[in-house]
Design a protein around this motif. Structure first.
Motif, PDB file in Angstrom:
ATOM      1  N   LEU A   1      46.847  61.379   6.742  1.00  0.00           N
ATOM      2  CA  LEU A   1      47.359  61.997   5.316  1.00  0.00           C
ATOM      3  C   LEU A   1      46.275  63.320   5.052  1.00  0.00           C
ATOM      4  O   LEU A   1      46.540  64.217   4.741  1.00  0.00           O
TER       5      LEU A   1
ATOM      6  N   SER B   1      43.121  56.418  11.694  1.00  0.00           N
ATOM      7  CA  SER B   1      43.659  55.970  10.632  1.00  0.00           C
ATOM      8  C   SER B   1      44.891  56.500   9.888  1.00  0.00           C
ATOM      9  O   SER B   1      44.852  57.843  10.064  1.00  0.00           O
ATOM     10  N   GLY B   2      45.587  55.900   8.940  1.00  0.00           N
ATOM     11  CA  GLY B   2      46.530  56.419   8.126  1.00  0.00           C
ATOM     12  C   GLY B   2      45.824  57.256   7.195  1.00  0.00           C
ATOM     13  O   GLY B   2      46.399  58.544   6.797  1.00  0.00           O
TER      14      GLY B   2
ATOM     15  N   GLY C   1      44.719  52.684  13.177  1.00  0.00           N
ATOM     16  CA  GLY C   1      44.762  54.056  13.640  1.00  0.00           C
ATOM     17  C   GLY C   1      45.850  54.571  12.944  1.00  0.00           C
ATOM     18  O   GLY C   1      46.193  54.064  11.975  1.00  0.00           O
TER      19      GLY C   1
ATOM     20  N   ALA D   1      44.908  55.494  -0.627  1.00  0.00           N
ATOM     21  CA  ALA D   1      45.060  56.819   0.254  1.00  0.00           C
ATOM     22  C   ALA D   1      46.236  57.738  -0.062  1.00  0.00           C
ATOM     23  O   ALA D   1      45.920  58.981   0.121  1.00  0.00           O
TER      24      ALA D   1
ATOM     25  N   ALA E   1      53.185  55.034   5.940  1.00  0.00           N
ATOM     26  CA  ALA E   1      52.286  53.929   6.504  1.00  0.00           C
ATOM     27  C   ALA E   1      53.118  52.716   6.563  1.00  0.00           C
ATOM     28  O   ALA E   1      52.450  51.872   7.580  1.00  0.00           O
TER      29      ALA E   1
ATOM     30  N   SER F   1      50.592  54.655   9.539  1.00  0.00           N
ATOM     31  CA  SER F   1      49.214  53.878   9.829  1.00  0.00           C
ATOM     32  C   SER F   1      49.413  52.841  10.563  1.00  0.00           C
ATOM     33  O   SER F   1      50.412  52.440  10.839  1.00  0.00           O
TER      34      SER F   1
ATOM     35  N   PHE G   1      48.850  52.206  -1.831  1.00  0.00           N
ATOM     36  CA  PHE G   1      47.686  52.218  -1.708  1.00  0.00           C
ATOM     37  C   PHE G   1      47.025  53.491  -1.813  1.00  0.00           C
ATOM     38  O   PHE G   1      47.609  54.781  -2.189  1.00  0.00           O
TER      39      PHE G   1
HETATM   40  C1  LIG Z   1      50.964  53.482   1.757  1.00  0.00           C
HETATM   41  C2  LIG Z   1      49.703  53.554   2.580  1.00  0.00           C
HETATM   42  N1  LIG Z   1      49.226  54.849   2.738  1.00  0.00           N
HETATM   43  C3  LIG Z   1      48.111  55.142   3.428  1.00  0.00           C
HETATM   44  C4  LIG Z   1      47.433  54.015   4.092  1.00  0.00           C
HETATM   45  C5  LIG Z   1      46.267  54.171   4.902  1.00  0.00           C
HETATM   46  O1  LIG Z   1      46.315  53.924   6.111  1.00  0.00           O
HETATM   47  P1  LIG Z   1      44.880  53.382   6.869  1.00  0.00           P
HETATM   48  O2  LIG Z   1      44.627  51.844   6.048  1.00  0.00           O
HETATM   49  O3  LIG Z   1      45.214  53.164   8.183  1.00  0.00           O
HETATM   50  O4  LIG Z   1      43.769  54.148   6.442  1.00  0.00           O
HETATM   51  C6  LIG Z   1      48.240  52.693   3.757  1.00  0.00           C
HETATM   52  C7  LIG Z   1      47.487  51.392   4.642  1.00  0.00           C
HETATM   53  O5  LIG Z   1      46.979  50.862   4.323  1.00  0.00           O
HETATM   54  C8  LIG Z   1      49.194  52.538   3.116  1.00  0.00           C
HETATM   55  O6  LIG Z   1      49.836  51.194   3.042  1.00  0.00           O
END
Ligand SMILES: Cc1ncc(COP(=O)(O)O)c(C=O)c1O
Length: 366
Positions: free
Chosen positions: A61, A56-57, A190, A85, A156, A178, A83
């Motif tokens: 990170l 995942s994204g 992923g 994350a 991402a 992401s 987001f």
């Molecule tokens: C700016 C940003 N960072 C991080 C993420 C995290 O990615 P993931 O949903 O694949 O864990 C996302 C996606 O949702 C995102 O938009």
């Protein structure tokens, strides 16, 4: 049946179906050749030396910060408007997120305010290329150089995006992407880290696979965050389509910009230094009107959404930090005013015209 135009939709054709079948038939489902090929091709597309694919994204990170050696007692600067994350990764390694307000026209970190947030404990900056628009990277890199900080790009939402002609992801020390199904390309879920630093790449590789150097030899404490082979195989097909997808997004955004020019909306801004890839086509409107517009658009089958209604410091999961309202005035105002419209490559010409017609009708009635 009621017409619904979704805010995002992945685009697959026979090639993705074929490659998934081939991987299943091969019986090699984890830690295999598709992941390695995807890592090489994606890194090379971004102009970086190494790619480390993960599940995942968020994992990208998290692993990036661990690989950079960030931990308890450290501070990392990031944006309050993204987001979750983008900031959670800092907390996941035990460090403290330090938020710097955003710029009201790009919605990205206000680079003029970063330096004031640097302390003795600051180790790095996580920039986010929000909605697909690159951060103004030169001033960020200058501050990083001056204080010896790392720069992680949360790309991402920005696959294929550019800053002064360079692909995002390879401008800072590490870039994280992401492949969630709504993203500009997807593997069904992923993420990937790209970097040209061989030590960081090596540590990230170990961290994402139980610290294993070869069969059942483990040199550090790690996780299992591998990207499965099926996902990488889908990613290889999607990567070939990325530039085409970006062009389609840009074309739709240009059309919206022309059509909405006379409406009472703040349209997306594309500074000279950037190539915007419009992961989201986001506009701003008077906060009092925003939720009515959203409701009416959704009633008419146009799935408009708010990214993001609550700045990260005010999320319940950040309560322990005690951030008070008014600390990030621009992010707080923008969060009340933005909404995004469908801009993805699965839209037909008819869909795009329908969105334009509904936006115009609803705004004119207000
Ligand atoms: C700016 C940003 N960072 C991080 C993420 C995290 O990615 P993931 O949903 O694949 O864990 C996302 C996606 O949702 C995102 O938009």
């Amino acid at each position: 049946m009621k017409r619904v135009i979704p805010i995002a939709k992945p685009v697959f054709d026979r090639e993705e179906f074929k490659t998934v079948r081939e991987v299943l038939e091969s019986g090699w489902l984890m830690n295999g050749p598709k992941v390695r090929e995807f890592e090489e091709k994606f890194a090379s597309y971004c102009g970086a030396k190494f790619g480390v694919a993960v599940n995942s994204g968020t994992s990208a990170l998290h692993i990036a910060l661990l690989a950079l050696g960030i931990g308890p007692g450290d501070e990392v600067i990031t944006t309050p408007f993204s987001f979750i994350a983008s900031a959670d990764c800092i907390r996941l390694v035990g460090a403290k997120p330090v938020f710097v307000d955003i710029d009201s026209s790009t919605y990205n970190l206000d680079v003029e305010k970063i330096e004031d947030a640097v302390s003795d404990r600051t180790k790095g900056i996580v920039v986010v290329h929000l909605y697909g628009l690159s951060v103004d990277m030169d001033p960020v890199l200058e501050i990083a150089e001056k204080y010896g900080l790392f720069v992680v790009e949360d790309a991402a939402q920005a696959h294929g995006g550019e800053y002064k002609g360079r692909k995002v992801g390879s401008i800072g020390h590490v870039g994280c992407f992401s492949f969630w199904p709504t993203k500009n390309i997807t593997t069904g879920g992923g993420g990937i880290i790209v970097t040209s630093d061989d030590e960081v790449a090596e540590r990230a590789r170990l961290l994402r696979f139980n610290g294993e150097v070869r069969d059942y030899r483990h040199v550090l404490l790690g996780y299992n965050l591998l990207m499965p082979e099926i996902q990488a195989a889908i990613g290889l097909v999607q990567l070939k389509k990325l530039d085409g997808f970006v062009e389609k997004r840009r074309k739709i955004a240009k059309f919206y910009n022309e059509e909405f020019a006379d409406l009472d909306l703040v349209l997306p801004f594309e500074p000279e230094y950037a190539k915007h890839v419009y992961h989201l086509y986001t506009v701003r409107v008077d906060a009092k009107k925003r939720n009515y517009i959203l409701e009416d658009l959704n009633k008419e089958g146009v799935q408009a959404k708010v990214y993001y209604p609550i700045p990260i410091p005010f999320q319940p999961s950040y309560r322990e930090f005690g951030f008070v309202e008014g600390s990030f005035p621009v992010a707080e105002k923008v969060a009340k005013e933005v909404f995004s419209l469908p801009v993805h490559p699965a839209l037909s010409e008819e869909d795009v015209n329908y969105v334009v017609e509904k936006v115009k009708d609803i705004l004119k009635q207000l």
